[in-house]
Design a protein around this motif. Structure first.
Motif, PDB file in Angstrom:
ATOM      1  N   HIS A 136       9.629  34.967  92.122  1.00  0.00           N
ATOM      2  CA  HIS A 136      10.201  35.993  92.998  1.00  0.00           C
ATOM      3  C   HIS A 136      10.931  35.324  94.164  1.00  0.00           C
ATOM      4  O   HIS A 136      10.423  34.388  94.776  1.00  0.00           O
ATOM      5  N   ARG A 137      12.142  35.782  94.416  1.00  0.00           N
ATOM      6  CA  ARG A 137      12.998  35.306  95.508  1.00  0.00           C
ATOM      7  C   ARG A 137      13.569  33.915  95.264  1.00  0.00           C
ATOM      8  O   ARG A 137      14.256  33.380  96.136  1.00  0.00           O
ATOM      9  N   SER A 179       3.543  41.651  84.326  1.00  0.00           N
ATOM     10  CA  SER A 179       4.441  41.244  85.394  1.00  0.00           C
ATOM     11  C   SER A 179       5.826  41.807  85.115  1.00  0.00           C
ATOM     12  O   SER A 179       6.088  42.365  84.040  1.00  0.00           O
ATOM     13  N   GLY A 209       7.577  37.710  87.861  1.00  0.00           N
ATOM     14  CA  GLY A 209       6.776  37.932  89.053  1.00  0.00           C
ATOM     15  C   GLY A 209       6.967  39.345  89.612  1.00  0.00           C
ATOM     16  O   GLY A 209       7.417  40.229  88.895  1.00  0.00           O
ATOM     17  N   PRO A 210       6.678  39.570  90.892  1.00  0.00           N
ATOM     18  CA  PRO A 210       6.127  38.597  91.833  1.00  0.00           C
ATOM     19  C   PRO A 210       4.720  38.145  91.500  1.00  0.00           C
ATOM     20  O   PRO A 210       4.304  37.059  91.823  1.00  0.00           O
ATOM     21  N   GLU A 290      17.386  42.751  90.767  1.00  0.00           N
ATOM     22  CA  GLU A 290      15.991  43.145  90.943  1.00  0.00           C
ATOM     23  C   GLU A 290      15.496  43.876  89.700  1.00  0.00           C
ATOM     24  O   GLU A 290      16.231  44.673  89.111  1.00  0.00           O
ATOM     25  N   GLU A 292      12.217  46.245  88.559  1.00  0.00           N
ATOM     26  CA  GLU A 292      11.064  46.998  89.047  1.00  0.00           C
ATOM     27  C   GLU A 292      10.342  47.634  87.864  1.00  0.00           C
ATOM     28  O   GLU A 292      10.966  48.316  87.043  1.00  0.00           O
ATOM     29  N   ARG A 298       8.318  44.726  92.290  1.00  0.00           N
ATOM     30  CA  ARG A 298       9.760  44.490  92.165  1.00  0.00           C
ATOM     31  C   ARG A 298      10.039  42.997  92.299  1.00  0.00           C
ATOM     32  O   ARG A 298       9.649  42.367  93.274  1.00  0.00           O
ATOM     33  N   LEU A 299      10.704  42.471  91.311  1.00  0.00           N
ATOM     34  CA  LEU A 299      11.086  41.061  91.228  1.00  0.00           C
ATOM     35  C   LEU A 299      12.528  40.919  91.698  1.00  0.00           C
ATOM     36  O   LEU A 299      13.419  41.569  91.159  1.00  0.00           O
ATOM     37  N   THR A 300      12.755  40.071  92.687  1.00  0.00           N
ATOM     38  CA  THR A 300      14.084  39.925  93.279  1.00  0.00           C
ATOM     39  C   THR A 300      14.562  38.483  93.160  1.00  0.00           C
ATOM     40  O   THR A 300      13.812  37.552  93.472  1.00  0.00           O
ATOM     41  N   ASN A 301      15.806  38.313  92.728  1.00  0.00           N
ATOM     42  CA  ASN A 301      16.411  36.984  92.624  1.00  0.00           C
ATOM     43  C   ASN A 301      17.876  37.053  92.988  1.00  0.00           C
ATOM     44  O   ASN A 301      18.544  38.053  92.732  1.00  0.00           O
TER      45      ASN A 301
END
Length: 312
Positions: A136-137, A179, A209-210, A290, A292, A298-301
């Motif tokens: 995540h991120r 996940s 992830g997260p 993202e 979700e 919610r996975l954000t990249n």
């Protein structure tokens, strides 16, 4: 319980990872929980969620965390003494080095309808690689040999107990948790041959992830909303109820092809083919993508692609 693998801030060791519990905007070092003596005397700390699964300590860890949760004073003290704000940690994928990352393609009825494809008799499977996983991120890096990276938001399943030739009725008992995943696919590489793996296995093309959300936190895995966002706009909107092969069926069928080992990751398919839209949706420099999944997070990249122009 929401388990994460993370790098804590301000340690002076950029290689240090730990297993943690994600709770109320904080990450708590799992090793600070009041674990039984048998766990406290292990050779080393839990450095990842993978360590917990490999040690068959998931139930023990869950019990210790639940004991903290039942006493508000203990919980407040534990968060104050051992919690780090989640926005200060560096998330890694929950499992770092799974033996297998298996994807299931074209597994939503909406996807098949979009392409006018018949319902398959067997799941279509492919491999990704452990080096594709990102947390995540973390940034997704698009290499210069592709300019057609397509996002694919999915529910991921993480195996907690070896599954070999199991029935659908048994399958979910072998699952540690779930996940969010983004099965990014380089369409131009993917269709060079009849096998998709060339476009699936690229480094950083598998955000995960997260957290690993344990199975007991999920009511009905067959009825979860799955959405993908590109720069804040919804570009995919589906539900796991639309899967051709549900999670239990997928795990069972894969287990008859190969033993699923602890820590293995199974990607269950995406609701639509963004590469077949007109115009197609390809990721480019500076994008935020993202995924979700209802009840999971919610996975954000972000996307790094020096050879591609930023989106207008």
């Amino acid at each position: 319980m929401r388990l994460v693998t993370y790098r804590p801030p301000h340690t002076g060791d950029p290689t240090l990872t730990l297993a943690g519990v994600l709770y109320d905007g904080h990450v708590v070092n799992l090793n600070t929980l009041p674990l039984p003596t048998a766990c406290l005397h292990r050779d080393r700390a839990f450095r990842s969620v993978e360590d917990v699964l490999a040690s068959y300590a998931l139930d023990t860890v869950r019990e210790a965390w639940n004991n903290v949760l039942t006493d508000p004073e203990t919980l407040d003290r534990h968060l104050a003494e051992h919690g780090v704000p989640a926005d200060e940690v560096h998330f890694e994928p929950p499992v770092l080095r799974p033996g297998k990352v298996i994807g299931v393609g074209m597994n939503y009825r909406s996807f098949l309808a979009q392409l006018n494809e018949p319902t398959p008799e067997h799941p279509t499977v492919f491999h990704k690689t452990a080096s594709a996983l990102r947390g995540h991120r973390q940034a997704v890096h698009v290499p210069s040999n592709t300019d057609q990276p397509v996002p694919e938001g999915e529910l991921a399943v993480i195996i907690g107990e070896r599954a070999h030739q199991v029935s659908p009725d048994e399958a979910l008992s072998h699952v540690a948790g779930y996940s969010c995943a983004n099965d990014i696919s380089a369409r131009d590489l993917e269709f060079r041959t009849s096998q998709w793996t060339s476009g699936k296995m690229l480094a950083t093309f598998g955000p995960l992830g997260p957290a690993l959300v344990t199975s007991d936190e999920i009511g009905d895995v067959g009825d979860l909303a799955v959405r993908t966002y590109l720069n804040g706009d919804v570009i995919q909107d589906g539900n796991t109820a639309d899967m051709t092969f549900g999670v239990a069926e997928i795990i069972s069928r894969l287990s008859w092809l190969t033993p699923l080992e602890v820590g293995d990751v199974v990607l269950t398919g995406t609701p639509s083919d963004l590469g077949e839209l007109s115009p197609p949706v390809f990721l480019t420099a500076g994008d935020t993508i993202e995924v979700e999944v209802e009840g999971i997070g919610r996975l954000t990249n972000t996307v790094v692609a020096p050879h591609l122009s930023p989106r207008a």
